[in-house]
Design a protein around this motif. Structure first.
Motif, PDB file in Angstrom:
ATOM      1  N   HIS A 110     -24.424   3.799 -35.325  1.00 14.23           N
ATOM      2  CA  HIS A 110     -24.237   3.052 -34.084  1.00 14.23           C
ATOM      3  C   HIS A 110     -23.408   1.786 -34.312  1.00 14.23           C
ATOM      4  O   HIS A 110     -22.611   1.397 -33.445  1.00 14.23           O
TER       5      HIS A 110
ATOM      6  N   TYR B  18     -19.933   1.118 -32.346  1.00 14.26           N
ATOM      7  CA  TYR B  18     -19.695  -0.128 -31.618  1.00 14.26           C
ATOM      8  C   TYR B  18     -18.440  -0.823 -32.145  1.00 14.26           C
ATOM      9  O   TYR B  18     -17.637  -1.360 -31.368  1.00 14.26           O
TER      10      TYR B  18
ATOM     11  N   THR C 201     -14.984  -1.823 -29.949  1.00 10.00           N
ATOM     12  CA  THR C 201     -14.635  -3.241 -29.773  1.00 10.00           C
ATOM     13  C   THR C 201     -13.623  -3.727 -30.806  1.00 10.00           C
ATOM     14  O   THR C 201     -13.269  -4.905 -30.807  1.00 10.00           O
TER      15      THR C 201
ATOM     16  N   TRP D 246     -22.524   5.001 -23.298  1.00  9.38           N
ATOM     17  CA  TRP D 246     -23.301   3.764 -23.444  1.00  9.38           C
ATOM     18  C   TRP D 246     -23.222   2.845 -22.234  1.00  9.38           C
ATOM     19  O   TRP D 246     -24.162   2.096 -21.957  1.00  9.38           O
TER      20      TRP D 246
END
Length: 509
Positions: free
Chosen positions: A320, A324, A328, A225
């Motif tokens: 997705h 993510y 994070t 990404w």
């Protein structure tokens, strides 16, 4: 408008193909050794085999690595595994596995191919930027002799694919810049005009090189990404190049309309095409039913995403979101790793990544002659002399770009920094030096262009001779340094003292 280009096309291709062939030979030699899954090969080759078999990643038993090495790869389960990267890099690894089997050669050969393509694309980009076959050849030779690019080209990881697609994307963006200016020049010639006379000029909708750039950047994002940052940087830069081209053609203040007239089609070519390219890599996941989160849409039929997009695409968005959250979230931010390296120290190669190691091999064992114990290691270490010169050259490129207003030096700067600076936002999690394989092609180009400044013009001859000696010595030092560290790049048997002699700093151990 018709900028100077090298006229030695035959020599240009001979140099390109010769250096590319050299890169391929040294990368493919004995690439199946060691015959085991090293470092993060424990993830991606197995994911590739699962995608090849089922269309999505699945879980493997703890004993899977041993089973694979013993020739039995059919030990995977059918339950979905949570994969934290898009599928394209793993699909490319799967090509080698399909052709040569689930073995160390099979899961590494496509890295060799794309590592070689990376050298090829670097030569062509450097040649186009510098307008010199010599400088293009120097850039390719330097990258050929870089230890990090070498190791990543011989290991079944994702980053070499990302690096290759990024260099191809930047190359296509630069080619589009030249193509568009020639298009404007042709318009003026056909109209019999000296310049545009303050008019905006023709709308050019068909931009084949920009389309190719969108495909390449989209493919890079489909590997990892963080390629989005390079796409964004060059999306902005290419539109500014359009403004500059129209101003040079005589559009004057109307050249700024290019932000809209050329920028909107540019967004389609780069972002929309890039997104569709990225989305296409998820087709195997979409057309099967067992992937991670694949049944989320069916289980949540009343969710607004499901109602608008359907269960397949809604499930993909949910996946997705989960990916993510992993990148994070608290888990990754609280993790530690012995080879974690802060990006502030990447350009000086302060902490290489250990890919594989067999320590304390006793004298009389495995060919160790003693009296010391021996080691076998693979270190994802750049060629130190090259990295240090390239870091200094990057500073020179920044100065030359801004002070001398030479756009060509800005390309390796923007490319390198767009793949480097974003990592500083994620220093709370473990980061690794081998991520910098996306940086070194561009810093090699920058170093080659700075060497071009040192070489200077053909006249006066004494100045040229002095420059040639300096550049020749620098390249020779890189080659000697690569040869010296070659044993720690290829798992060769070394007495402990010989290995330690190659660990120039305590942080390398």
């Amino acid at each position: 408008m018709r900028d100077f280009h090298p006229t030695d096309r035959l020599n240009g291709w001979l140099v390109t193909l010769g250096i590319t062939a050299l890169a391929f030979v040294i990368r493919v030699w004995n690439v199946g050794y060691p015959n085991r899954l090293v470092f993060d090969e424990t993830y991606y080759p197995k994911d590739a085999w699962a995608i090849l078999t089922y269309g999505y990643e699945v879980n493997w038993p703890d004993s899977a690595n041993d089973s694979i090495i013993n020739g039995n790869a059919n030990v995977m389960s059918t339950s979905a595994e949570f994969a934290v990267h898009p599928p394209l890099g793993k699909m490319l690894i799967a090509v080698g596995e399909y052709l040569f089997g689930m073995n160390s050669f099979g899961w590494r050969i496509m890295s060799v191919v794309f590592g070689t393509i990376l050298v090829f694309a670097t030569i062509r980009l450097a040649r186009r930027l510098s307008r010199s076959t010599l400088i293009g050849g120097i850039a390719g030779l330097l990258l050929t002799l870089d230890g990090l690019a070498f190791v990543m080209s011989r290991t079944g990881l994702l980053d070499i694919f990302q690096a290759a697609f990024l260099v191809i994307g930047v190359s296509c963006a630069v080619a589009d810049r030249d193509w568009f200016r020639v298009k404007l020049a042709t318009h003026l010639e056909r109209a019999g005009l000296r310049d545009l006379g303050g008019q905006f000029g023709p709308l050019v909708w068909w931009r084949p090189w920009r389309l190719a750039a969108g495909l390449a950047f989209g493919a890079a994002c489909a590997v990892k990404w963080n390629s989005l940052y390079a796409l964004a940087a060059f999306g902005i830069l290419t539109v500014l190049w359009d403004v500059g081209a129209r101003r040079l053609a005589g559009a004057r203040m109307k050249s700024w309309w290019a932000l809209l007239a050329d920028g909107v089609p540019g967004f389609v070519y780069l972002v929309v095409v890039g997104f569709l390219t990225y989305l296409a890599t998820w087709i195997p996941w979409l057309v099967t039913s067992g992937g991670w989160d694949r049944d989320w849409g069916r289980q949540n039929p009343d969710n607004p995403l499901v109602r608008v997009l359907g269960e397949g695409f809604a499930s993909l968005i949910r996946l997705h979101q989960d990916i993510y959250a992993f990148h994070t979230g608290d888990y990754i931010n609280n993790a530690t790793h012995p080879y974690s390296a802060h990006p502030a120290l990447w350009l000086i190669m302060a902490r290489p990544t250990g890919v594989d190691a067999v320590n304390n091999i006793a004298a009389g064992t495995d060919g160790c002659e003693g009296p010391d114990t021996c080691v076998r290691v693979i270190s994802a270490a750049g060629t130190p002399v090259l990295w240090w010169m390239a870091a200094a050259a990057l500073v020179v490129c920044i100065i030359w770009w801004l002070a001398a207003r030479d756009w060509r030096f800005g390309v390796p700067v923007v490319a390198a920094l767009s793949t480097y600076l974003p990592w500083f936002m994620y220093t709370s999690r473990p980061l690794f030096f081998f991520y910098a394989v996306t940086i070194i092609p561009f810093t090699c180009i920058g170093l080659a262009m700075v060497m071009g400044l040192i070489l200077g013009d053909r006249e006066p001859k004494q100045r040229r001779r002095t420059g040639a000696i300096i550049v020749g010595v620098a390249i020779a030092l890189v080659a000697l340094n690569f040869a010296y560290i070659y044993p720690i790049l290829t798992d060769q048997l070394l007495p402990y003292s010989s290995w330690l002699a190659r660990m120039w700093f305590g942080s390398w151990v």
